[in-house]
Design a protein around this motif. Structure first.
Motif, short mmCIF file in Angstrom:
data_model
loop_
_atom_site.label_atom_id
_atom_site.label_comp_id
_atom_site.label_asym_id
_atom_site.label_seq_id
_atom_site.Cartn_x
_atom_site.Cartn_y
_atom_site.Cartn_z
N LEU A 1 0.84 -1.20 0.00
CA LEU A 1 0.00 0.00 0.00
C LEU A 1 0.87 1.25 0.00
N PRO A 2 0.66 2.17 -0.96
CA PRO A 2 1.43 3.43 -0.96
C PRO A 2 0.86 4.39 0.09
N ALA A 3 1.58 5.47 0.33
CA ALA A 3 1.14 6.46 1.32
C ALA A 3 -0.17 7.11 0.90
N ASP A 4 -0.33 7.35 -0.40
CA ASP A 4 -1.57 7.93 -0.91
C ASP A 4 -2.23 6.92 -1.85
N PHE A 5 -3.45 6.57 -1.56
CA PHE A 5 -4.16 5.55 -2.35
C PHE A 5 -5.52 6.10 -2.72
N SER A 6 -5.93 5.92 -3.98
CA SER A 6 -7.23 6.43 -4.43
C SER A 6 -7.80 5.56 -5.53
N PHE A 7 -9.10 5.74 -5.75
CA PHE A 7 -9.79 5.03 -6.82
C PHE A 7 -11.12 5.73 -7.06
N PHE A 8 -11.81 5.33 -8.14
CA PHE A 8 -13.13 5.86 -8.45
C PHE A 8 -14.16 4.74 -8.30
N ASN B 1 -24.63 6.77 -6.94
CA ASN B 1 -24.56 7.66 -8.10
C ASN B 1 -24.07 6.85 -9.29
N ASP B 2 -24.63 7.11 -10.48
CA ASP B 2 -24.21 6.38 -11.68
C ASP B 2 -22.89 6.89 -12.23
N THR B 3 -22.44 8.04 -11.76
CA THR B 3 -21.14 8.59 -12.17
C THR B 3 -20.10 8.23 -11.12
N ALA B 4 -18.96 7.72 -11.56
CA ALA B 4 -17.93 7.28 -10.62
C ALA B 4 -17.33 8.47 -9.86
N GLN B 5 -17.28 8.35 -8.54
CA GLN B 5 -16.76 9.40 -7.67
C GLN B 5 -15.37 9.01 -7.14
N LEU B 6 -14.57 10.01 -6.79
CA LEU B 6 -13.22 9.77 -6.29
C LEU B 6 -13.26 9.42 -4.80
N PHE B 7 -12.52 8.34 -4.42
CA PHE B 7 -12.36 7.95 -3.02
C PHE B 7 -10.86 7.88 -2.74
N THR B 8 -10.45 8.35 -1.55
CA THR B 8 -9.01 8.39 -1.22
C THR B 8 -8.77 7.80 0.16
N LEU B 9 -7.53 7.41 0.37
CA LEU B 9 -7.07 6.95 1.69
C LEU B 9 -5.71 7.58 1.93
#
Length: 930
Positions: free
Chosen positions: A514-521, A558-566
């Motif tokens: 796992l990197p220090a900053d992790f994100s996905f949609f 939501n039908d549009t992909a949203q950004l999620f971060t860790l």
């Protein structure tokens, strides 16, 4: 099961099924006593539906087409089984009825008390209304009264026989002709020869046949038939010629050429067809030009004449000298297309060379058959031509690797049996080039290269915890249906939406740092928007060692992909894995779509799929040079189960010594999602270095396997004696289910190649089968009740059942145009009813039709193969196993073979379906009835 003759099968006359495949006893009504609407109709007995079907005949040139008409007879008696029909000499239709409540010959015990071996019925169907007897020459018979006895139809004199010849009833005509040939050969010449000049064309042609059968027909008389003004007489003239060419010297067959050329140019399509059949009997080089001319001028709607002309052309071009002389004269594309159309039926190097030269034209004229043509060419051309073939296809389809691979495999299928023979160098070089492309490598490089963080991270599918234990289809697919909140359109995401929102499952990644900053949609829902979130759909991050949850994200609704971060520096560097969880089985607002991960290796990618294709090429073409590449990948980069299995099989195929059954069983274990981590490492170690283990890894793997997976392992282990010993031990220890011995394929393999000690151990295990069968029978009774209850409540979905048929049954069974014709055809199977249908499916070995019994083969290298024997072509034998997999083996490699009493169909099919799957499948099968 017959091998394809290269031309394809004769175009069908009847394309409909009348509700079943149990149709027989076809009779044509060639009389005028029935009303005109029935005259010339075809009647057939339908054993399964208890009906007499009817078709009218439509002529299109020489082609006949059956037009479905209302059924002629629908019986109220459920035991009515019409098996044969005949047109009687009195104009009645006679129906043989075997009058039995059991219609299956093998599905029901042969000693079943319901079988009636003593009684049957014959029905006479006659017409008592107005008729058209005024058209008949014989007016002595009274139209409305049944004949008092059979004797009235016995011809007593030559005069009566001559009257019978003129009857409009074909049966009576033939009876009269037979009587003349059998009883009056001495006076036939004086009484029959004058009929060749009669005004009635039926008498002319019957006279021709009688004289022909008595060897009295002269050449001039045959010529008069062939040159007759009546189309039907000319047709029969050529049929007589066809039957007698080369057999009767007085017909001087050397002079038949002008007649056949004349017939090939006849204005009547049926005459052309008869002349063409005669040309097949005694081919001449001079006919070829006329056959080609006739073919190119015949409308495509006259399928039977065109097919007959192709048959004749194929016969003539079997002569390699004639073929070689023809090729330079084929200036017209239409004629080259016609010749190409018969080449698959000509097993010669001349035909193969012609195919090779015409590959671009084949791509235009027969695009759907290009693979078959290339397989044919590869089989018969010289090695130099094979190199030209590979270069031509590689150049023509340089940007289409998928199509090149299909063509390459077609060439391999044509050139050598799958289990013997060397693969020619040009094909192996071609396969290596394609495999390197799939690996993302250039010639000369030693392994695939990736930038840091881009090595693909495998994902594996797992059933949702409360799903049935049986294998469930992966609900996660690649999708570009959704866009993202940052403006990206058609984002590539993993989605549980494409296959339907009711499907559930978990998609789990392999471990990564796992990197220090992790994100996905992420897009998606977890219940209807106006209701509270259900907490069934989510993305979860877990520690790879402890499986502890580290983070959880719920869908944005939501039908549009949203950004999620860790953002958690404390977790940076920890070994973790992701889970995409869809636990919602509702039909709407019950899906997730996830992707665009900041860790590039997690994103949807075709890389692993490409690697699997490359590994398959390494395996099938035995690319020894690429073995190190595959070994490096499976040891250091690949974690995906399916890719691991394929690469393991590739490595085993490129060892100099043939892999054992135990090694091949370990290879498929790498494809099981539960075989991971340290256990996976140990499997790899023992797989490629058997000295490192004691052959006990399967003991540890067996508790992790479903019964379907156990069966796959057992089928492989049974193929050699050492593997059989492993299998017996696993069965004896209870680690494998003893009911695997109900599987005919496994049991047949075991019994073919065991030592005396192993045979005794197997006998002890078989001793437990009767108790097990009682348990299976009890389970069957419970399943019947569940099925009946569920189907009555409308819980079965026929559409889902059709999809299940395609997945589990179509590899062996055919319905309409769908599936393979390996096992019995299932059209109309719904007429059997639920109880009988479940008996057939859950207990396939009770009584097995001889046409569908398995064959067990022992090879000279001590392998055991089992399946349905389908084809023997060019010293190759084809076996189809219970999975629909075809194995081709050279006849020279067979040490022994025997037919078994078992069916290749799995005996444990009951256990492979969930309750819902059973309801769906049976809802579909029961819908296939009239």
């Amino acid at each position: 099961g017959k091998p394809h003759d290269g031309l394809g099968y004769v175009p069908e006359v009847m394309e409909h099924l009348h509700g079943s495949t149990g149709i027989g006893g076809i009779a044509v009504y060639d009389d005028v006593r029935f009303p005109e609407v029935y005259q010339g109709n075809v009647f057939g007995g339908n054993v399964m539906t208890g009906r007499v079907n009817r078709n009218s005949l439509q002529r299109i040139g020489s082609t006949l087409r059956a037009v479905e008409e209302p059924d002629f007879l629908i019986a109220g008696d459920p035991w009515f089984r019409p098996v044969d029909l005949q047109l009687g000499p009195d104009g009645a239709l006679y129906v043989a009825d075997f009058y039995n409540r059991i219609i299956g010959h093998y599905e029901v015990d042969l000693d079943h008390p319901g079988r009636d071996r003593h009684r049957g019925r014959i029905w006479k169907i006659s017409y008592t209304g107005d008729s058209t007897l005024s058209e008949r020459r014989d007016t002595k018979l009274k139209p409305h009264q049944p004949e008092p006895s059979h004797s009235s139809h016995q011809v007593q004199s030559i005069d009566e026989a001559l009257v019978g010849l003129s009857d409009r009833n074909l049966t009576r005509q033939l009876l009269a002709a037979n009587r003349i040939v059998d009883e009056y050969p001495g006076i036939a010449q004086q009484r029959i020869r004058p009929l060749l000049l009669d005004a009635d064309p039926n008498l002319r042609l019957q006279a021709g046949w009688i004289l022909h059968r008595l060897h009295m027909l002269q050449q001039t008389e045959l010529a008069s038939l062939i040159e007759d003004t009546n189309n039907l007489v000319r047709t029969h003239g050529f049929r007589i010629l066809e039957s007698d060419i080369g057999k009767q010297e007085h017909l001087q067959p050397s002079n038949h050429g002008p007649w056949i050329i004349q017939g090939l140019q006849d204005s009547a399509a049926m005459v052309q067809r008869a002349a063409t059949m005669a040309s097949i009997t005694k081919p001449k080089q001079e006919f070829i030009a006329y056959i080609l001319e006739a073919f190119t001028s015949t409308p495509i709607t006259d399928k039977h004449l065109r097919h007959t002309l192709r048959m004749s052309l194929r016969t003539h071009l079997q002569n390699e000298a004639w073929f070689s002389e023809l090729v330079p004269n084929l200036q017209e594309e239409e004629q080259r297309v016609a010749v190409l159309g018969v080449c698959l039926g000509i097993q010669s190097s001349v035909a193969a060379r012609f195919v090779l030269d015409q590959l671009p034209l084949i791509g235009q004229a027969y695009p759907e058959e290009l693979e078959s043509y290339i397989a044919f060419a590869a089989k018969y051309v010289t090695p130099e031509d094979l190199n030209q073939l590979s270069q031509l296809v590689r150049n023509q389809f340089a940007t289409d690797a998928d199509y090149q691979e299909r063509i390459l495999r077609a060439a391999l299928d044509g050139i050598t049996p799958a289990n013997s023979g060397e693969i020619p160098g040009p094909l192996r070089d071609w396969a290596k080039e394609l495999a390197l492309g799939r690996f993302g490598m250039k010639p000369g490089s030693d392994s695939p290269r990736f930038r840091k963080g881009q090595i693909p991270i495998a994902w594996s599918f797992h059933r949702y915890p409360d799903e049935n234990e049986q294998e469930v289809e992966n609900c996660w697919q690649f999708s570009t249906k959704r866009s993202s909140s940052d403006g990206e359109m058609n984002s590539l995401l993993f989605s549980s939406f494409p296959l339907g929102e009711k499907r559930r499952g978990i998609y789990r990644s392999a471990a990564f740092d796992l990197p220090a900053d992790f994100s996905f949609f992420m897009a998606g829902h977890d219940g209807f928007p106006d209701k509270p979130i259900q907490r069934q759909n989510f993305v979860r991050l877990r520690d790879s060692s402890s499986q502890a949850g580290l983070a959880l994200w719920r869908p944005p609704r939501n039908d549009t992909a949203q950004l999620f971060t860790l953002e958690s520096p404390k977790l940076a560097g920890r070994s973790v894995y992701l889970e995409l969880v869809d636990g919602d089985s509702a039909g709407a607002y019950a899906w997730l779509a996830v992707g665009r991960f900041s860790v590039a290796g997690l994103n949807p990618s075709e890389t692993l799929a490409d690697w699997r294709i490359a590994a398959e090429l390494v395996r099938d073409f035995r690319l020894f040079a690429l073995r190190p590449v595959v070994t490096e990948l499976i040891m250091n980069s690949v974690q995906d189960p399916a890719t691991s299995q394929m690469m393991a099989e590739a490595i085993l195929a490129t060892t100099r010594q043939r892999a054992s059954a135990y090694q091949r069983a370990l290879a498929i274990c790498l494809g099981f999602p539960r075989v991971h981590g340290e256990l996976r490492r140990r499997v790899l170690t023992e797989l490629f270095d058997t000295s490192q283990g004691k052959g006990r890894l399967l003991d540890e793997i067996s508790p992790l396997c479903t019964e379907v997976q156990q069966r796959h392992i057992a089928t492989l282990l049974a193929e050699d004696r050492q593997g059989a010993d492993h299998l017996l031990r696993l069965l004896e220890s209870g680690k494998f289910a003893t009911r695997l011995l109900l599987d005919a394929e496994i049991l047949a393999k075991l019994k073919t190649r065991l030592s005396r000690e192993q045979t005794e151990r197997l006998s002890l295990l078989e001793g437990s089968i009767p108790k097990m069968q009682r348990r299976t029978r009890a389970a069957y009774e419970r399943r019947i009740k569940e099925l009946r209850s569920g189907l009555d409540a409308g819980l079965g979905n026929a559409a889902d059942g059709r999809a299940l048929f395609r997945k589990q049954c179509a590899s062996c069974h055919r319905i309409g145009d769908e599936g393979k014709q390996v096992g019995p055809n299932l059209d109309g199977i719904g007429n059997r009813g639920l109880t009988r249908l479940t008996e057939d499916i859950f207990f396939p070995n009770r009584n097995v039709d001889v046409a569908f019994r398995a064959t067990s083969i022992l090879t000279h290298d001590d392998r055991v193969l089992s399946g349905l024997l389908r084809q023997t072509v060019d010293d190759q034998i084809s076996l189809t196993d219970s999975q629909g997999t075809i194995t081709r083996i050279s006849a020279n490699a067979i040490a022994s073979r025997k037919q078994l009493l078992q069916s290749p169909m799995p005996g444990n099919f009951l256990e492979t379906l969930s309750t819902q799957q059973s309801q769906d499948l049976f809802a579909f099968l029961l819908s296939l009835s009239q």
